[in-house]
Every structure is written in structure tokens, then in C-alpha cells.
Design an enzyme around this catalytic site. Structure first.
Site, mmCIF file in Angstrom:
data_model
loop_
_atom_site.group_PDB
_atom_site.id
_atom_site.type_symbol
_atom_site.label_atom_id
_atom_site.label_comp_id
_atom_site.label_asym_id
_atom_site.label_seq_id
_atom_site.Cartn_x
_atom_site.Cartn_y
_atom_site.Cartn_z
ATOM 1 N N ASN A 1 -6.660 51.316 -13.854
ATOM 2 C CA ASN A 1 -7.161 52.462 -13.490
ATOM 3 C C ASN A 1 -6.589 53.547 -14.091
ATOM 4 O OD1 ASN A 1 -8.742 54.347 -11.696
ATOM 5 N ND2 ASN A 1 -6.833 54.554 -10.748
ATOM 6 N N HIS B 1 -5.664 57.622 -13.772
ATOM 7 C CA HIS B 1 -5.324 58.729 -12.595
ATOM 8 C C HIS B 1 -4.871 59.754 -13.072
ATOM 9 C CE1 HIS B 1 -4.319 59.982 -8.574
ATOM 10 N NE2 HIS B 1 -3.222 60.360 -9.072
ATOM 11 N N SER C 1 -1.980 58.995 -15.934
ATOM 12 C CA SER C 1 -1.426 57.632 -15.956
ATOM 13 C C SER C 1 -2.462 56.656 -16.136
ATOM 14 C CB SER C 1 -0.621 57.317 -15.073
ATOM 15 O OG SER C 1 0.349 58.485 -14.754
ATOM 16 N N ASP D 1 -2.807 53.841 -6.179
ATOM 17 C CA ASP D 1 -2.194 54.477 -7.250
ATOM 18 C C ASP D 1 -0.493 54.106 -7.356
ATOM 19 O OD1 ASP D 1 -4.779 56.104 -7.487
ATOM 20 O OD2 ASP D 1 -4.106 57.518 -6.520
HETATM 21 C C1 GAR Z 1 -10.864 61.650 -14.203
HETATM 22 O O1 GAR Z 1 -10.069 62.667 -14.555
HETATM 23 C C2 GAR Z 1 -10.063 60.397 -13.794
HETATM 24 O O2 GAR Z 1 -8.666 60.403 -13.997
HETATM 25 C C3 GAR Z 1 -10.326 60.834 -12.370
HETATM 26 O O3 GAR Z 1 -11.578 61.047 -12.134
HETATM 27 C C4 GAR Z 1 -11.981 61.786 -13.316
HETATM 28 C C5 GAR Z 1 -13.371 61.022 -13.758
HETATM 29 O O4 GAR Z 1 -13.861 61.918 -14.765
HETATM 30 N N1 GAR Z 1 -9.919 59.664 -11.420
HETATM 31 C C6 GAR Z 1 -9.384 59.721 -10.139
HETATM 32 O O5 GAR Z 1 -9.330 60.772 -9.670
HETATM 33 C C7 GAR Z 1 -9.223 58.375 -9.655
HETATM 34 N N2 GAR Z 1 -8.552 58.669 -8.485
HETATM 35 P P1 GAR Z 1 -15.002 60.862 -15.662
HETATM 36 O O6 GAR Z 1 -15.992 60.502 -14.623
HETATM 37 O O7 GAR Z 1 -15.534 61.969 -16.747
HETATM 38 O O8 GAR Z 1 -14.419 59.877 -16.660
#
Ligand code: GAR
Length: 208
Positions: A111, A113, A140, A149
Site C-alpha cells: 500500500n 500511504h 510510505s 498502516d
Molecule cells: C494518495 O495520496 C494515496 O497515498 C492516498 O490516497 C491518494 C490517492 O491518490 N492513500 C491513502 O490515503 C490510503 N490510506 P491517487 O488516486 O491519485 O493515486
């Protein structure tokens, strides 16, 4: 290339990390191939991005399952296996997983994060980083384990928090780092043997 690991990317929305992974995987020597993009959200923008890149997509909508999260995940698991998936990359997949899916893909699910874990698990990470007054923030990539997480960190990228940043400006800076970090970490995992936890040393992807 026969040595490529078959990867599924799970998304819920925009899919900018997915785009970064698709772009990286175009390199002939990249050790992973994205064979499936799966979303719980039929309206996820990332689905169109995957389709435009010629990648198979699937929607497993969570809504008909109500509170039965494991039943939703059983369908996801079956779809992943149908595509012969070897590694799963969560990229903005905004559902908390049950032990069923976590255990089914233990050591083979990763994942991204938007914080320097173990700081700022959960949501609203950029606002919380600003409120805490940290001078370094980042992202991360970690193995997915039962604790949300909390899995072993595969790699991290740090960015500065600058004077005058608001959450949106900080999110943009972190996102650019995510787009460099995730392809590097996925390559590292794909090049290792599936099912084996990666070594504890970090991949560092410093922002330009
Ligand atoms: C990203 O910033 C990712 O790190 C976060 O959601 C966004 C997705 O953007 N993920 C989380 O918060 C997971 N808990 P994207 O759809 O443009 O890749």
C-alpha cells in the site's frame, strides 16, 4: 517478458499513482506487469486511465454487500485469482480490509500511504502534519498487515514542509514524491520472490 510479476492495482478514485505505475511498467526491463485494475467505485477516474492504457479493468462495487465486508472481499479475491495476479498494489484504495483479504495476500500486498509512517496513520494526514508542526513530511510504501498502516515499510520519500503551506500545497508535494516512490518500491518487490517479506532496508526516492 516471462519473468514479470503479474500485478493488480486496486483503486477507489483519481488513480494518479496508478498512472505512475503504468508509466513505469512501460519500460521493457520493469519487473512487473499490470494485468488488472480493480475498483470498488464504478465512477473511479482511474478506471478510464487504465482502459486508455489497454489494461483490463474490473469493478467490484462494495455497496450491495452492506456490512458484509468479507463477502465483498471474497469476490475481489476471486477476480484477482482469475487474472493470475501475483502481487497486489493498493493505490488510493479507500476501504479498510478485513483479515480475510489481508491474510489471503499476506506478503504479496502493498500500500502507499501519504505520510512518513509510523506518523499520521489514517486519514487527513497533510492537515495533521501541518497542525503538528513537522518540518518533514512524505509518503510510505508498506506491506499490508492486519493493523491499518502498520505493516513493514518497503520505502519512504520525504519532502519539506514549507512556510505558508496549506494542506493542498503539501498534498501536491507529497503526491509528486509518491509518484516516484511507488514504482521504485513495486519494482523492488516484484524483483524479489513472491510470498517473501522484503528486507527491512528502505528504498529512498528523494524528490528532485
Ligand atoms: C494518495 O495520496 C494515496 O497515498 C492516498 O490516497 C491518494 C490517492 O491518490 N492513500 C491513502 O490515503 C490510503 N490510506 P491517487 O488516486 O491519485 O493515486
Amino acid at each position: 517478458m516471462s519473468g514479470e510479476k503479474r500485478v493488480a492495482v486496486l483503486i477507489s478514485g483519481r488513480g494518479s499513482n496508478l498512472e505512475a505505475l503504468i508509466e513505469a511498467a512501460r519500460a521493457p526491463d520493469y519487473p512487473a506487469r499490470i494485468v488488472l485494475v480493480l475498483s470498488n467505485n464504478p465512477d473511479a477516474e482511474g478506471l478510464d486511465k487504465a482502459a486508455a492504457a489497454g489494461i483490463e479493468t474490473a469493478v467490484v462495487d462494495h455497496r450491495p454487500f452492506g456490512k458484509d465486508r468479507a463477502a465483498h472481499e471474497r469476490l475481489i479475491d476471486a477476480r484477482l485469482r482469475q487474472s493470475g495476479v501475483e502481487l497486489v498494489a493498493l493505490a488510493g484504495y479507500m476501504r479498510i480490509l478485513t483479515p480475510f483479504l489481508v491474510e489471503a495476500w499476506a506478503g504479496r500486498m502493498v500500500n502507499i500511504h501519504p505520510s512518513l509512517l509510523p506518523a499520521f496513520t489514517g486519514t487527513d494526514t497533510h492537515r495533521r502534519a501541518l497542525d503538528a508542526g513537522v518540518k518533514l513530511h512524505g509518503c510510505s510504501v508498506h506491506m499490508v498487515t492486519l493493523g491499518v498502516d502498520e505493516g513493514p515499510i518497503v520505502g519512504q520519500a520525504a519532502v519539506p514542509v514549507l512556510e505558508g503551506d496549506d494542506a493542498a500545497a503539501l498534498a501536491d508535494r507529497v503526491l509528486a514524491a509518491e509518484h516516484r516512490l511507488y514504482p521504485a518500491c513495486l519494482a523492488r518487490l516484484a524483483a524479489g520472490s513472491a510470498g517473501v517479506q522484503p528486507a527491512a532496508d528502505a528504498v529512498l526516492a528523494n524528490p528532485a
